[in-house]
Design an enzyme around this catalytic site. Structure first.
Site, PDB file in Angstrom:
ATOM      1  N   CYS A 124      19.401  12.223  23.088  1.00 54.66           N
ATOM      2  CA  CYS A 124      18.293  12.088  24.039  1.00 54.66           C
ATOM      3  C   CYS A 124      18.684  11.424  25.354  1.00 54.66           C
ATOM      4  O   CYS A 124      17.870  11.356  26.275  1.00 54.66           O
ATOM      5  CB  CYS A 124      17.149  11.315  23.392  1.00 54.66           C
ATOM      6  N   CYS A 442      16.242   5.372  23.924  1.00 53.02           N
ATOM      7  CA  CYS A 442      16.973   5.422  22.662  1.00 53.02           C
ATOM      8  C   CYS A 442      17.525   6.825  22.489  1.00 53.02           C
ATOM      9  O   CYS A 442      17.161   7.748  23.216  1.00 53.02           O
ATOM     10  CB  CYS A 442      16.056   5.065  21.495  1.00 53.02           C
TER      11      CYS A 442
END
EC number: 2.3.1.155
Length: 458
Positions: A124, A442
């Site tokens: 991500c 994250c």
């Protein structure tokens, strides 16, 4: 993605122990649905460092983020293609035919075949890695102008044959005689045709991110009501920003075979009553993560034009922001998978010589478990026992946090979100009169990233 370039250039160890430390606390977001007051421009020190080139964001764009299955930069900036020294893009679920999607997109957009391009992947935070790789190239003097971004297409992910079927097909290709081919075909079974769908799960733990988010919410005593209320806040603020024209980084995109899309289509303000009707999505029947309080699978692409400050000014550009200090972190992918912002935030603040109070705009990736991060960041006990720190860093104030929506509402194309976060911070600083923004996210594998963005003087 060519067009975006063309247009813009189960049991949780320590869970019971954590839960004793983190009591359930109502999250009151209703006041955040109103417009935040404009910040006063503050007289703060600049983060420029001696003998290090200032690196600026000239501009950035993205196509509307779309729910999967639903229906650029050069034009925005008018930057000549021949001045771009390097192109870097991030992506997560790669198509084999275009494994270096940055290069293929660059050629498709008309860049010179002499302009190098490569693709990075870091789950991500792939676009974050693309940006910071570009920062490194400019800071070291290797380049002056870099296009960085990311892309993800969840509506058409590669689906493989089963391993047994793949092996048979490869062996058939090697067979030299009819007898060898018939012998191989005699071993065929119908279950060979069962496809292998890509799994959004951790390779090291075989656990989906949503399942991990559910366990983390339980460990930090984050209730279903807390998560629903936060999700409603995100969608409401995103809708408000959309209606007021604040999402100015979006450029129209013609979906092949469909209409041109001009805005994100996953923003769906609902009500707490409607959200409460949904069943848990991962841990059933007692989980707290649902389709309403987590991000949806998303298609999207983003791109940013990054330059050395002196080059941008020489070309007549007015930069939007400086890209300053950044850090990457990693931690336990099983029990702390989604706590990247918790670990990265204090490190980047210390590196920049700032405190949480110095930050005017927070832009955090919020796909899952952002409230667990809030509780971890606001805990001396967690800081001392898990982070090796004497005191907590503190939780970001909601009145400065993701004020134009976030990944829950705008969507999260895995490889493209990082650029959206940076441009949201830069545009908010310009709109609200702030000086420092903090971007954090994250990522799968238990990794995380944080960066300081500084507003360019008006």
């Amino acid at each position: 993605m060519t067009s975006i370039l063309t247009y813009t250039f189960k049991n949780l160890p320590n869970a019971s122990k954590w839960a004793l430390r983190f009591s359930v606390r109502p999250l009151s977001c209703s006041s955040q649905l109103r417009a935040a007051p404009a910040a006063q421009t503050k007289s703060k020190k600049t983060l420029a460092k001696p003998n290090i080139r200032n690196i600026v964001v000239v501009d950035g764009v993205r196509i509307p983020f779309l729910q999967s299955g639903t229906s650029g930069l050069l034009h925005r900036t008018n930057v000549p293609k021949d001045v771009v020294d390097y192109i870097i893009f991030g992506t997560v679920i790669q198509e084999v035919k275009t494994s270096n999607v940055a290069r293929e997109a660059a050629l498709g957009a008309g860049f010179s075949d002499k302009t190098p391009a490569h693709t990075v992947t870091m789950a991500c935070i792939s676009a974050n890695q693309a940006m910071t790789t570009g920062v490194g190239l400019i800071a070291s003097g290797q380049c002056d102008v870099v296009v960085a971004g990311g892309v993800e297409l969840m509506s058409d992910v590669p689906i493989r044959h089963s391993r047994k079927m793949r092996k048979m097909m490869l062996d058939l290709n090697k067979a030299k005689t009819l007898g060898q081919r018939l012998s191989l075909l005699s071993k065929f079974r119908l279950n060979f045709l069962s496809p292998e769908l890509p799994a959004v799960a951790e390779f090291s733990t075989s656990e989906t991110m949503g399942h991990s988010a559910d366990r983390l919410a339980a460990a930090f005593a984050v209730s279903r009501a807390d998560q629903d209320e936060y999700a409603l806040r995100s969608h409401s603020l995103a809708k408000k920003a959309q209606d007021e024209g604040l999402l100015s980084d979006i450029v129209p995109f013609k979906v092949p075979g469909k209409d041109t899309v001009t805005k994100d289509n996953g923003i769906r303000p609902s009500s707490l009553e409607q959200m409460a009707k949904l069943k848990p999505a991962f841990i059933k029947p007692y989980g707290t993560v649902t389709a309403a309080n987590s991000s949806f699978l998303t298609d999207g692409a983003s791109a940013m034009l990054i330059m050395a400050e002196e080059k941008a000014l020489a070309m007549g550009y007015k930069p939007k922001a400086y890209l300053r200090d950044f850090v990457y972190v990693s931690q336990d992918p099983k029990d702390q998978l989604l706590l990247g912002p918790t670990y990265a935030t204090p490190k980047v603040l210390e590196k920049a010589g700032l405190t949480l109070n110095d930050i005017d705009a927070f832009e955090f990736h919020e796909a899952f478990s952002i409230l667990a991060n809030f509780k971890a960041m606001d805990s001396d006990w967690f800081a001392q026992n898990y982070m090796g720190r004497k005191t907590k860093v503190g939780s970001p104030p909601l009145e400065k946090f993701n004020n134009w929506g976030g990944s829950l509402s705008l969507g999260h194309p895995f490889g493209a979100t990082g650029c959206r976060l940076v441009m949201a911070a830069a545009n908010r600083l310009r709109k609200e009169g702030g000086q420092y923004g903090l971007v954090a996210a994250c990522a799968a594998g238990g990794q995380g990233h944080a960066m300081i963005v500084e507003a360019y003087p008006k």
